[in-house]
Enzyme design. Structure first.
Site, PDB file in Angstrom:
ATOM      1  CD  GLU A 421      -1.866   1.142   3.160  1.00 48.95           C
ATOM      2  OE1 GLU A 421      -1.687   0.083   3.809  1.00 48.95           O
ATOM      3  OE2 GLU A 421      -2.258   2.189   3.663  1.00 48.95           O
ATOM      4  CG  ASP A 494       0.828   0.065   6.768  1.00 51.05           C
ATOM      5  OD1 ASP A 494       1.809  -0.513   6.252  1.00 51.05           O
ATOM      6  OD2 ASP A 494       0.581   1.281   6.627  1.00 51.05           O
ATOM      7  CG  ASP A 496      -2.740   0.815  10.040  1.00 50.90           C
ATOM      8  OD1 ASP A 496      -3.104   0.100   9.080  1.00 50.90           O
ATOM      9  OD2 ASP A 496      -2.197   1.930   9.899  1.00 50.90           O
ATOM     10  CG  ASP A 498      -6.580   3.488   7.380  1.00 56.02           C
ATOM     11  OD1 ASP A 498      -7.784   3.325   7.671  1.00 56.02           O
ATOM     12  OD2 ASP A 498      -6.011   4.595   7.317  1.00 56.02           O
TER      13      ASP A 498
END
Ligand code: 28F
Length: 634
Positions: A421, A494, A496, A498
């Site tokens: 990403e 990632d 997280d 998102d």
């Protein structure tokens, strides 16, 4: 038991032993699912009495000691000596495994559950069971432990009326969890109450001290209203029909203007979430009737060649409840797809009933056919858009997207494509990779939600087109597996929220448009760590990577260490190349998960829920699943 064993006794013991040795064969598993299966088996015996018109009330009590009591107002289990075993009928039913078919095919027109062996399976898997029967003016009781009688059938005090009452305590030697869920039991009991109009079902929970009563005088009509909640039916009035003759069934349905819908099907009041022969016959019936109605009345609008089963399904809410006499055949990994061919015979009866109704209700018929034509037109529009995406990707196939950092090797079984990403993660991945066999494709921001986006939008999405180009196979009818350019496609986002969202969107894209790659095991998820924890300092220091906050807390608590240095990775872009390499890229040390599809229907529904428009549904799903997600094990 008496002091001499008969052949019968030995067979009985062998039968029960088989159940205890392989409980999974009889109840699916020994977790929460299997535990609740015990309740369904006993309740279904009461439900059979109700289905055959002998019982109007069923009460289920969750006791404080972990046992469950089920009571019905049926005829009561016969107590006479059973001719085939020489024992009383209660003992025969609760101890003989292979006395299936409800012993006598004439006794029950229709039956659910394990075809009469349910009671003995539950008995074999219960530490204790108490059976109480009111019949012939008296209460009769008999007790069992792990399937074996520990008392004879005792004639107790005089009693009014008839009925059966069974208490059982699941055996802790068999079950991992002994905690029944009020919610799971409630849901199932409510469905039974919907399916048998007028049957009263009471659920008492002595742990939470709650009592709930379900009774629906209008049966599946009430059920349809319930699942439609605030959805407005097209044409204002649902369709309902029933057949009481040779083949017993009932159906209630209505269309809405939304694209979502729900078809709930049942056989002998058992849910069939994966559909099967009855549901197919149902779909065929409605497809044929609507198709011929449209062709006769309005004719097809320009460009629409025909109406498909898919078009009929859009916005359709339906309840289908079928009752079959013979043994039920189920299919699929979770045995929740009906396979019995007799169920197909509902088709002509459904067709006739729906046809008549359409002719008698012209305004309803008009509203429904317009609704179905609308989905046919929408389907054609999106097909055209999808073909165009494929064509675009296919024609520019030779020119790979500029953002792709390709690898030098060509051989598909050695090569890997990392989808990452953003440009920053793209940059560090390029440093960390082995450029001989690892390619990197950075994707910008959140790619389109493919469940919601019209295919028209897909066409203009640059990220999607470069993804399709990199993978090489094309999509839709141009899909060509032999053109796949990498053996592993690894999504690396990632750790997280998102990042999870983006990987879910990517998963949905692959699942919907390149399902073959998922089924053949080419898709992977990399698991980047959230923290690096350095324990100790200097020469003796060690480094550990952890993947969740929970894991970090556990590590720190367990070690009770002072000299630690914790680094939280905000994103892959922030990780240095050696860390990125060893955690997600180097085959000798990385953590990656292969994406598999265990149960097609379930996966389908999960994506519908996660990516679909119904925000409330999505929230419930995420809330319910979040625990599982944390426990994801590598
Ligand atoms: C709490 C669970 O199990 N209820 C049941 C009946 C009634 C009959 C029956 C059951 C007869 C010969 C098998 C009565 N009278 N609730 C229950 N209620 N089983 S289980 O018969 C079993 C067959 O072999 C019953 C006349 N016919 C049937």
């Amino acid at each position: 038991m008496g002091d001499s064993y008969t052949v019968n006794d030995i067979q009985v013991l062998k039968g029960l032993e088989a159940v205890r040795k392989r409980p999974g064969m009889y109840i699916g598993d020994t977790g929460i699912g299997g535990l609740h299966q015990l309740v369904w088996e006993i309740v279904d015996n009461s439900v059979d009495e109700a289905l055959n018109g002998h019982c109007d009330t069923i009460k289920v009590v969750m006791e404080r000691d972990g046992s469950v009591t089920v009571e019905d107002s049926g005829r009561g289990i016969p107590i006479e000596t059973h001719p085939s075993t020489g024992k009383n009928t209660v003992e025969t039913i609760f101890c003989s495994l292979h006395a299936g078919g409800k012993f006598d095919d004439d006794t029950y027109k229709v039956a659910g559950g394990l075809h009469g062996v349910g009671a003995s399976v539950v008995n074999a898997l219960s530490a204790k069971m108490l059976v109480r029967v009111r019949r012939n003016g008296f209460l009769h009781t008999q007790e069992f432990q792990r399937g074996i009688p520990v008392s004879p059938l005792v004639k107790e005090k005089p009693a009014h009326g008839t009925g059966a009452k069974i208490s059982f305590l699941p055996d802790p030697e068999i079950f991992g969890s002994l905690r029944f869920s009020t919610e799971i039991i409630r849901e199932r009991l409510e469905i039974k109450a919907f399916l048998i109009a007028g049957l009263k079902i009471i659920l008492v929970d002595h742990i939470e001290n709650t009592t709930q009563t379900f009774c629906y005088p209008e049966g599946i009509k009430d059920f349809l209203n319930h699942i439609m909640e605030d959805h407005e039916p097209v044409g204002a009035q649902p369709f309902y029909c029933f057949n009481q003759n040779d083949l017993r069934f009932e159906a209630a349905l209505a269309w809405t203007s939304e694209t979502s819908g729900k078809i709930l099907s049942f056989v002998n009041s058992i849910p069939t979430p994966a559909g099967g022969t009855h549901e197919n016959a149902f779909r065929n019936a409605f497809t044929k009737v609507i198709r011929s109605y449209i062709e006769k009345r309005n004719g097809l609008p320009k460009g629409v060649k025909g109406v498909s089963a898919e078009d009929i399904k859009e916005g359709l809410f339906a309840i289908l409840s079928v009752y079959l006499n013979g043994n039920l055949e189920f299919q699929g990994q979770t045995k929740d797809r009906l396979n019995s061919l007799e169920a197909q015979h509902i088709e002509p009866a459904l067709r006739a009933a729906f046809e008549t109704w359409l002719h008698q209700n012209p305004s309803q018929a008009q509203a429904i056919s317009s609704r179905v034509l609308l989905s046919a037109q929408a389907r054609l529009a999106s097909r055209a858009a999808r073909d165009e995406v494929t064509r675009k990707a296919a024609t520019t196939r030779l020119a790979l997207p500029g953002k792709l950092a390709d690898c030098s090797l060509n051989s598909r079984d050695k090569t890997e494509l990392f989808i990452v990403e953003g440009d920053s993660a793209g940059g560090s991945s390029k440093q960390a990779r082995d450029r001989r066999f690892q390619a990197i494709l950075p994707i910008r921001g959140k790619i389109l939600n493919v469940e919601q986006a019209s295919l028209e939008k897909l066409r203009n999405n640059r990220e999607i087109t470069s993804l399709i180009q990199s993978v090489g196979t094309g999509i839709g009818k141009n899909f060509d597996y032999s053109k796949l350019r990498y053996g592993k496609i690894i999504i690396n986002t990632d750790a997280d929220v998102d990042g999870h969202h983006i990987s879910t969107l990517l998963l949905a894209f692959f699942y919907r448009f390149l399902p073959d790659l998922v089924h053949k095991g080419h898709l992977y998820l990399a698991l980047p760590p959230l923290y690096r924890i350095r324990i100790g300092s200097g020469k003796n220091s060690r480094v550990k990577y952890v993947f969740t906050d929970k894991e970090k807390e556990a590590l720190l608590k367990r070690r009770n260490i002072k000299d630690v240095e914790i680094q939280r990775f905000k994103g892959l872009g922030e990780m240095d190349a050696p860390t990125l390499k060893s955690t997600t890229m180097d085959p000798s040390s990385r953590s990656i998960l292969r994406v598999t599809v265990d149960d097609e229907m379930k996966t389908h529904r999960i994506f519908d829920t996660l990516m679909g428009k119904d925000v409330r549904k999505r929230f419930v799903f995420i809330k319910e699943r979040s625990q599982e997600v944390h426990e994801l094990d590598i």
